[in-house]
Write a protein that holds these residues in place. Structure first.
Motif, PDB file in Angstrom:
ATOM      1  N   LEU A 112     -13.584 -31.494  -7.245  1.00  0.00           N
ATOM      2  CA  LEU A 112     -12.204 -31.096  -6.980  1.00  0.00           C
ATOM      3  C   LEU A 112     -11.226 -32.116  -7.550  1.00  0.00           C
ATOM      4  O   LEU A 112     -10.249 -31.759  -8.208  1.00  0.00           O
ATOM      5  CB  LEU A 112     -11.984 -30.929  -5.477  1.00  0.00           C
ATOM      6  CG  LEU A 112     -10.542 -30.643  -5.049  1.00  0.00           C
ATOM      7  CD1 LEU A 112     -10.038 -29.354  -5.687  1.00  0.00           C
ATOM      8  CD2 LEU A 112     -10.432 -30.570  -3.530  1.00  0.00           C
ATOM      9  N   LEU A 113     -11.481 -33.387  -7.302  1.00  0.00           N
ATOM     10  CA  LEU A 113     -10.581 -34.430  -7.798  1.00  0.00           C
ATOM     11  C   LEU A 113     -10.513 -34.419  -9.323  1.00  0.00           C
ATOM     12  O   LEU A 113      -9.442 -34.570  -9.907  1.00  0.00           O
ATOM     13  CB  LEU A 113     -11.038 -35.800  -7.298  1.00  0.00           C
ATOM     14  CG  LEU A 113     -10.174 -36.988  -7.742  1.00  0.00           C
ATOM     15  CD1 LEU A 113      -8.735 -36.820  -7.270  1.00  0.00           C
ATOM     16  CD2 LEU A 113     -10.759 -38.299  -7.221  1.00  0.00           C
ATOM     17  N   ALA A 114     -11.649 -34.240  -9.975  1.00  0.00           N
ATOM     18  CA  ALA A 114     -11.665 -34.200 -11.438  1.00  0.00           C
ATOM     19  C   ALA A 114     -10.826 -33.041 -11.962  1.00  0.00           C
ATOM     20  O   ALA A 114     -10.063 -33.188 -12.934  1.00  0.00           O
ATOM     21  CB  ALA A 114     -13.103 -34.084 -11.940  1.00  0.00           C
ATOM     22  N   ALA A 115     -10.925 -31.879 -11.325  1.00  0.00           N
ATOM     23  CA  ALA A 115     -10.143 -30.716 -11.749  1.00  0.00           C
ATOM     24  C   ALA A 115      -8.657 -30.940 -11.523  1.00  0.00           C
ATOM     25  O   ALA A 115      -7.821 -30.579 -12.361  1.00  0.00           O
ATOM     26  CB  ALA A 115     -10.616 -29.473 -10.998  1.00  0.00           C
ATOM     27  N   VAL A 116      -8.314 -31.545 -10.387  1.00  0.00           N
ATOM     28  CA  VAL A 116      -6.904 -31.825 -10.087  1.00  0.00           C
ATOM     29  C   VAL A 116      -6.322 -32.809 -11.100  1.00  0.00           C
ATOM     30  O   VAL A 116      -5.227 -32.603 -11.642  1.00  0.00           O
ATOM     31  CB  VAL A 116      -6.764 -32.369  -8.656  1.00  0.00           C
ATOM     32  CG1 VAL A 116      -5.371 -32.959  -8.437  1.00  0.00           C
ATOM     33  CG2 VAL A 116      -7.023 -31.264  -7.633  1.00  0.00           C
ATOM     34  N   ARG A 117      -7.039 -33.878 -11.377  1.00  0.00           N
ATOM     35  CA  ARG A 117      -6.545 -34.898 -12.305  1.00  0.00           C
ATOM     36  C   ARG A 117      -6.390 -34.335 -13.717  1.00  0.00           C
ATOM     37  O   ARG A 117      -5.486 -34.731 -14.451  1.00  0.00           O
ATOM     38  CB  ARG A 117      -7.490 -36.098 -12.309  1.00  0.00           C
ATOM     39  CG  ARG A 117      -7.388 -36.946 -11.040  1.00  0.00           C
ATOM     40  CD  ARG A 117      -8.449 -38.042 -10.998  1.00  0.00           C
ATOM     41  NE  ARG A 117      -8.362 -38.922 -12.141  1.00  0.00           N
ATOM     42  CZ  ARG A 117      -7.507 -39.937 -12.269  1.00  0.00           C
ATOM     43  NH1 ARG A 117      -6.649 -40.165 -11.283  1.00  0.00           N
ATOM     44  NH2 ARG A 117      -7.498 -40.702 -13.334  1.00  0.00           N
ATOM     45  N   ALA A 118      -7.261 -33.419 -14.101  1.00  0.00           N
ATOM     46  CA  ALA A 118      -7.182 -32.846 -15.438  1.00  0.00           C
ATOM     47  C   ALA A 118      -5.966 -31.934 -15.594  1.00  0.00           C
ATOM     48  O   ALA A 118      -5.382 -31.848 -16.678  1.00  0.00           O
ATOM     49  CB  ALA A 118      -8.457 -32.069 -15.741  1.00  0.00           C
ATOM     50  N   GLN A 119      -5.562 -31.264 -14.510  1.00  0.00           N
ATOM     51  CA  GLN A 119      -4.478 -30.284 -14.608  1.00  0.00           C
ATOM     52  C   GLN A 119      -3.130 -30.815 -14.122  1.00  0.00           C
ATOM     53  O   GLN A 119      -2.089 -30.440 -14.652  1.00  0.00           O
ATOM     54  CB  GLN A 119      -4.843 -29.035 -13.808  1.00  0.00           C
ATOM     55  CG  GLN A 119      -6.083 -28.320 -14.310  1.00  0.00           C
ATOM     56  CD  GLN A 119      -6.389 -27.075 -13.511  1.00  0.00           C
ATOM     57  OE1 GLN A 119      -5.487 -26.416 -12.987  1.00  0.00           O
ATOM     58  NE2 GLN A 119      -7.664 -26.731 -13.391  1.00  0.00           N
ATOM     59  N   ALA A 120      -3.162 -31.663 -13.071  1.00  0.00           N
ATOM     60  CA  ALA A 120      -1.910 -32.134 -12.465  1.00  0.00           C
ATOM     61  C   ALA A 120      -2.058 -33.617 -12.112  1.00  0.00           C
ATOM     62  O   ALA A 120      -2.378 -33.964 -10.974  1.00  0.00           O
ATOM     63  CB  ALA A 120      -1.590 -31.316 -11.214  1.00  0.00           C
ATOM     64  N   PRO A 121      -1.847 -34.502 -13.094  1.00  0.00           N
ATOM     65  CA  PRO A 121      -2.064 -35.945 -12.847  1.00  0.00           C
ATOM     66  C   PRO A 121      -1.150 -36.547 -11.794  1.00  0.00           C
ATOM     67  O   PRO A 121      -1.438 -37.630 -11.276  1.00  0.00           O
ATOM     68  CB  PRO A 121      -1.801 -36.570 -14.226  1.00  0.00           C
ATOM     69  CG  PRO A 121      -1.006 -35.549 -14.985  1.00  0.00           C
ATOM     70  CD  PRO A 121      -1.455 -34.223 -14.480  1.00  0.00           C
ATOM     71  N   GLY A 122      -0.068 -35.849 -11.436  1.00  0.00           N
ATOM     72  CA  GLY A 122       0.832 -36.381 -10.415  1.00  0.00           C
ATOM     73  C   GLY A 122       0.459 -36.001  -8.995  1.00  0.00           C
ATOM     74  O   GLY A 122       1.126 -36.404  -8.040  1.00  0.00           O
ATOM     75  N   VAL A 123      -0.619 -35.243  -8.834  1.00  0.00           N
ATOM     76  CA  VAL A 123      -1.054 -34.801  -7.502  1.00  0.00           C
ATOM     77  C   VAL A 123      -2.072 -35.777  -6.938  1.00  0.00           C
ATOM     78  O   VAL A 123      -2.980 -36.236  -7.650  1.00  0.00           O
ATOM     79  CB  VAL A 123      -1.656 -33.379  -7.571  1.00  0.00           C
ATOM     80  CG1 VAL A 123      -2.368 -33.018  -6.271  1.00  0.00           C
ATOM     81  CG2 VAL A 123      -0.557 -32.372  -7.864  1.00  0.00           C
ATOM     82  N   ARG A 124      -1.909 -36.088  -5.662  1.00  0.00           N
ATOM     83  CA  ARG A 124      -2.854 -36.970  -4.962  1.00  0.00           C
ATOM     84  C   ARG A 124      -3.522 -36.200  -3.826  1.00  0.00           C
ATOM     85  O   ARG A 124      -2.909 -35.319  -3.222  1.00  0.00           O
ATOM     86  CB  ARG A 124      -2.148 -38.217  -4.418  1.00  0.00           C
ATOM     87  CG  ARG A 124      -1.503 -39.081  -5.483  1.00  0.00           C
ATOM     88  CD  ARG A 124      -0.970 -40.376  -4.904  1.00  0.00           C
ATOM     89  NE  ARG A 124       0.056 -40.124  -3.886  1.00  0.00           N
ATOM     90  CZ  ARG A 124       0.619 -41.091  -3.151  1.00  0.00           C
ATOM     91  NH1 ARG A 124       0.235 -42.344  -3.311  1.00  0.00           N
ATOM     92  NH2 ARG A 124       1.557 -40.802  -2.266  1.00  0.00           N
TER      93      ARG A 124
END
Length: 301
Positions: A112-124
């Motif tokens: 999940l974290l990898a997918a989030v970082r790839a699409q929305a780097p500003g999301v934590r």
């Protein structure tokens, strides 16, 4: 009466944090500014809201009575003043809070974290440990997504079943059960067990299944997480019964052995849950989609 909607946000933060400093940090304002807001709220409501008790602040009965109503009102106001707009993931700045079962964090969190970082780097992402008791985190807005084996009963909580995985027996290499041709219910009952329970329970549905066969087992300990239970199994002859999918990687990494469970029990489900207020939240829907994919892959055979 002229009402300042900023006071609603300040009151919500004060009631959630229970302190001026905590509320100030939550809203990114200074402590003196939050103290002034608390003073205005006191004058407006005619109630102290928070009173000092030793070194901490305690909410008044009025504050406790209106806490959930204030939180819901704030979400309604935000929905009115911030209408839906196109979601730009490249500029999205947001922190999501997820309360997932520890094994699901370990098994699905990295994907999940990898997918989030790839699409929305500003999301934590903030992953929280499950508490020892039921909490209204979704309803109060403290948690964005929950993932565990429980289907919520509240009508305002959405839940999706993303799959199920059978229970297996986890033992160390060289454990006596690894040398039998087929593990029977009698073999299983005769071994020493460790349960996984954040509440410290020493019995569960496995004991009921054994009782129906006229058998009982000896539980020597409970562990609050599956990761801890696997370490016990790794270093002794105790065995632990856990969902196969959630411990698949950990079992391989720790050099443990998974054996079939000789009892007829339903597979452990995986539910993803959220509050209905987020149904039309584009960013939340985007995260739900990524979480759904990560969790479903974990629950797959």
């Amino acid at each position: 009466m002229q009402l300042d909607l900023n006071l609603l946000a300040a009151l919500d933060a004060l009631l959630e944090e229970g302190s001026v400093a905590g509320a100030a940090a939550r809203l990114h304002v200074t402590a003196p500014a939050m103290s002034r807001s608390l003073g205005r709220i006191r004058r407006t409501t005619g109630d102290q809201i928070l009173v000092r008790t030793g070194r901490t602040m305690t909410p008044t009965p009025y504050a406790i009575a209106v806490r959930e109503q204030v939180h819901e009102l704030l979400h309604q106001v935000q929905g009115v003043l911030a209408p839906s707009r196109e979601l730009d993931l490249t500029t999205l700045e947001r922190t999501f809070t997820l309360r997932w079962h520890d094994s699901l964090v370990a098994a699905s969190g990295p994907a999940l974290l990898a997918a989030v970082r790839a699409q929305a780097p500003g999301v934590r992402l903030r992953f929280l440990a499950e508490s020892s008791g039921d909490t209204p985190g979704l309803r109060r807005g403290e948690v964005d997504l929950e993932a565990n084996a429980n289907r919520p009963a509240a009508p305002d909580i959405r839940a999706e079943n993303l799959g199920a995985t059978p229970l297996v027996i986890i033992v160390r290499h060289g454990h006596p059960l690894t040398r039998v041709e087929a593990v029977t219910a009698q073999h299983y009952a005769a071994a020493e067990h460790i349960t996984v329970s954040r509440r410290g329970n020493l019995a569960n549905a496995l004991d009921d299944a054994l009782a129906r066969l006229g058998l009982s087992r000896r539980v020597v300990a409970s562990a609050p997480t599956e990761a801890a239970a696997l370490e016990f199994a790794r270093g002794s002859d105790v065995l632990v019964s856990v969902p196969e999918a959630t411990t698949r990687t950990a079992v391989a990494d720790l050099g443990l052995v998974a054996l079939p469970l000789p009892l007829e029990l339903p597979s452990a489900p995986v539910y993803l849950s959220w509050h209905q207020r987020h149904d039309s939240d584009h960013a939340h829907a985007w995260l739900r989609g990524l979480a759904r994919t990560a969790l479903a892959a974990c629950a797959a055979p």
